[in-house]
Scaffold this active site. Structure first.
Site, PDB file in Angstrom:
ATOM      1  N   THR A 109     -14.179  -6.780   0.353  1.00  0.00           N
ATOM      2  CA  THR A 109     -13.194  -5.769   0.760  1.00  0.00           C
ATOM      3  C   THR A 109     -13.950  -4.547   1.305  1.00  0.00           C
ATOM      4  O   THR A 109     -15.162  -4.419   1.126  1.00  0.00           O
ATOM      5  CB  THR A 109     -12.300  -5.329  -0.421  1.00  0.00           C
ATOM      6  OG1 THR A 109     -12.996  -4.364  -1.199  1.00  0.00           O
ATOM      7  CG2 THR A 109     -11.883  -6.521  -1.284  1.00  0.00           C
ATOM      8  N   ASP A 123      -7.180   1.955  -8.457  1.00  0.00           N
ATOM      9  CA  ASP A 123      -7.642   3.229  -9.023  1.00  0.00           C
ATOM     10  C   ASP A 123      -8.025   3.000 -10.483  1.00  0.00           C
ATOM     11  O   ASP A 123      -7.246   2.425 -11.246  1.00  0.00           O
ATOM     12  CB  ASP A 123      -6.523   4.276  -8.932  1.00  0.00           C
ATOM     13  CG  ASP A 123      -6.187   4.604  -7.472  1.00  0.00           C
ATOM     14  OD1 ASP A 123      -6.978   4.230  -6.591  1.00  0.00           O
ATOM     15  OD2 ASP A 123      -5.139   5.216  -7.231  1.00  0.00           O
ATOM     16  N   ASP A 180     -15.272  -1.923  -9.689  1.00  0.00           N
ATOM     17  CA  ASP A 180     -16.664  -1.479  -9.858  1.00  0.00           C
ATOM     18  C   ASP A 180     -16.753  -0.601 -11.112  1.00  0.00           C
ATOM     19  O   ASP A 180     -17.804  -0.028 -11.377  1.00  0.00           O
ATOM     20  CB  ASP A 180     -17.091  -0.639  -8.645  1.00  0.00           C
ATOM     21  CG  ASP A 180     -16.211   0.590  -8.512  1.00  0.00           C
ATOM     22  OD1 ASP A 180     -14.978   0.415  -8.381  1.00  0.00           O
ATOM     23  OD2 ASP A 180     -16.726   1.720  -8.578  1.00  0.00           O
ATOM     24  N   GLU A 240       0.865  -1.185   0.000  1.00  0.00           N
ATOM     25  CA  GLU A 240       0.000   0.000   0.000  1.00  0.00           C
ATOM     26  C   GLU A 240       0.898   1.230   0.000  1.00  0.00           C
ATOM     27  O   GLU A 240       1.902   1.272   0.708  1.00  0.00           O
ATOM     28  CB  GLU A 240      -0.905  -0.060   1.245  1.00  0.00           C
ATOM     29  CG  GLU A 240      -1.684   1.186   1.575  1.00  0.00           C
ATOM     30  CD  GLU A 240      -2.606   1.663   0.456  1.00  0.00           C
ATOM     31  OE1 GLU A 240      -3.416   0.882  -0.071  1.00  0.00           O
ATOM     32  OE2 GLU A 240      -2.507   2.856   0.107  1.00  0.00           O
ATOM     33  N   LYS A 261     -10.081   9.050 -16.720  1.00  0.00           N
ATOM     34  CA  LYS A 261      -9.830   9.980 -17.829  1.00  0.00           C
ATOM     35  C   LYS A 261      -9.080   9.271 -18.949  1.00  0.00           C
ATOM     36  O   LYS A 261      -8.150   8.508 -18.689  1.00  0.00           O
ATOM     37  CB  LYS A 261      -8.994  11.166 -17.347  1.00  0.00           C
ATOM     38  CG  LYS A 261      -9.772  12.146 -16.511  1.00  0.00           C
ATOM     39  CD  LYS A 261      -8.929  13.375 -16.254  1.00  0.00           C
ATOM     40  CE  LYS A 261      -9.654  14.260 -15.254  1.00  0.00           C
ATOM     41  NZ  LYS A 261      -8.759  15.194 -14.589  1.00  0.00           N
ATOM     42  N   PHE A 294     -13.771  -1.415   0.279  1.00  0.00           N
ATOM     43  CA  PHE A 294     -14.341  -0.619  -0.808  1.00  0.00           C
ATOM     44  C   PHE A 294     -15.511  -1.347  -1.475  1.00  0.00           C
ATOM     45  O   PHE A 294     -16.495  -0.726  -1.877  1.00  0.00           O
ATOM     46  CB  PHE A 294     -13.261  -0.259  -1.831  1.00  0.00           C
ATOM     47  CG  PHE A 294     -12.552   1.021  -1.494  1.00  0.00           C
ATOM     48  CD1 PHE A 294     -11.575   1.038  -0.514  1.00  0.00           C
ATOM     49  CD2 PHE A 294     -12.869   2.215  -2.132  1.00  0.00           C
ATOM     50  CE1 PHE A 294     -10.917   2.220  -0.170  1.00  0.00           C
ATOM     51  CE2 PHE A 294     -12.221   3.401  -1.797  1.00  0.00           C
ATOM     52  CZ  PHE A 294     -11.241   3.406  -0.828  1.00  0.00           C
ATOM     53  N   GLU A 295     -15.405  -2.643  -1.568  1.00  0.00           N
ATOM     54  CA  GLU A 295     -16.484  -3.423  -2.197  1.00  0.00           C
ATOM     55  C   GLU A 295     -17.802  -3.233  -1.431  1.00  0.00           C
ATOM     56  O   GLU A 295     -18.858  -3.010  -2.026  1.00  0.00           O
ATOM     57  CB  GLU A 295     -16.086  -4.899  -2.180  1.00  0.00           C
ATOM     58  CG  GLU A 295     -17.088  -5.808  -2.866  1.00  0.00           C
ATOM     59  CD  GLU A 295     -16.515  -7.213  -3.060  1.00  0.00           C
ATOM     60  OE1 GLU A 295     -15.567  -7.585  -2.341  1.00  0.00           O
ATOM     61  OE2 GLU A 295     -17.026  -7.921  -3.933  1.00  0.00           O
TER      62      GLU A 295
END
Ligand SMILES: C[S@@+](CC[C@H](N)C(=O)[O-])C[C@H]1O[C@@H](n2cnc3c(N)ncnc32)[C@H](O)[C@@H]1O
Length: 210
Positions: free
Chosen positions: A188, A117, A154, A67, A121, A190-191
């Site tokens: 997780t 991430d 996602d 990380e 863009k 974030f999940e």
């Protein structure tokens, strides 16, 4: 939340601080004590919810979180200490450097890249790790023969691009990954967040060939 320095030692006991950043580590330097145990690497482990859940379910395996954010690294180190998990280490480093230059070859039984991430863009797309052939090749080299690589996102365009890149790659084969098997694969941090917002999560399970 901004990182607030605490009056604690550096590195914390579960932090991996390489003796040399410019040569490949040995398995014994990453997991001293039992370098022969099966190894799993969580690339971009965040606050470590997945890593710690896996480590407590599988005390017979070693787990390394990678990380780049110091506050998250220290949180994982502290939480794993509080939970008495002797099979966890965490490395503060950028994923591609860790995988391409620092970690041993043929070292990991499983590698995980969970909600990286998405770089939405157009001009940043080349930064998407799953879409870089050289990154995929170095994950392949990190894995033991038959080792597995798990990816979740996602972000639908990222998933579709990763699928497209993988079609031209002959060193991973795609495996079935039954949805919703939380025993096999915990959610997780974030999940949980994205699912609560109603977003669709997509995953790839790849097995090393050759
Ligand atoms: C969206 S979060 C996902 C965290 C965790 N995997 C989860 O699913 O809950 C992405 C994490 O990857 C870390 N990260 C992003 N790019 C990275 C890189 N190149 N090297 C190391 N960590 C990275 C971020 O700091 C963040 O903690």
């Amino acid at each position: 939340m901004p990182f607030k320095p605490k009056n604690e030692p550096f590195p914390l006991p579960r932090e991996l601080y390489p003796p040399d950043w410019f040569r490949r580590l040995t398995a014994a330097e990453v997991f001293p004590g039992r370098p022969e145990a099966p190894a799993e690497i969580d690339l971009g482990c965040g606050d470590g919810g997945f890593l710690l859940a896996m480590a407590s379910r599988h005390p017979e395996r070693n787990f390394l979180g990678v990380e780049r954010l110091l506050g998250r690294v220290r949180k994982v180190a502290r939480e794993s200490g509080k939970a008495g998990l002797a099979n966890v280490r965490v490395l503060r480093l950028e994923t591609t450097y860790a995988v391409e230059w620092l970690l041993p070859r043929a070292f990991a039984d499983r590698a995980h890249l969970l909600f990286p991430d998405p770089w939405p863009k157009k001009k940043h797309r080349r930064k998407r790790l799953m879409c870089r052939r050289e990154f995929l090749r170095s994950v392949h080299d990190l894995l033991k023969p038959g080792g597995e690589f798990f990816f979740k996102t996602d972000h639908e365009p990222y998933f579709e691009e990763a699928e497209e890149v993988l079609e031209s790659i002959d060193f991973f084969e795609r495996m079935a990954w039954p949805a919703g098997d939380r025993e096999f694969y915990p959610e997780t941090d974030f999940e949980r967040h994205w699912l609560a917002e109603g977003r669709r999560v997509r995953g790839l399970r790849l097995r090393k060939m050759g």
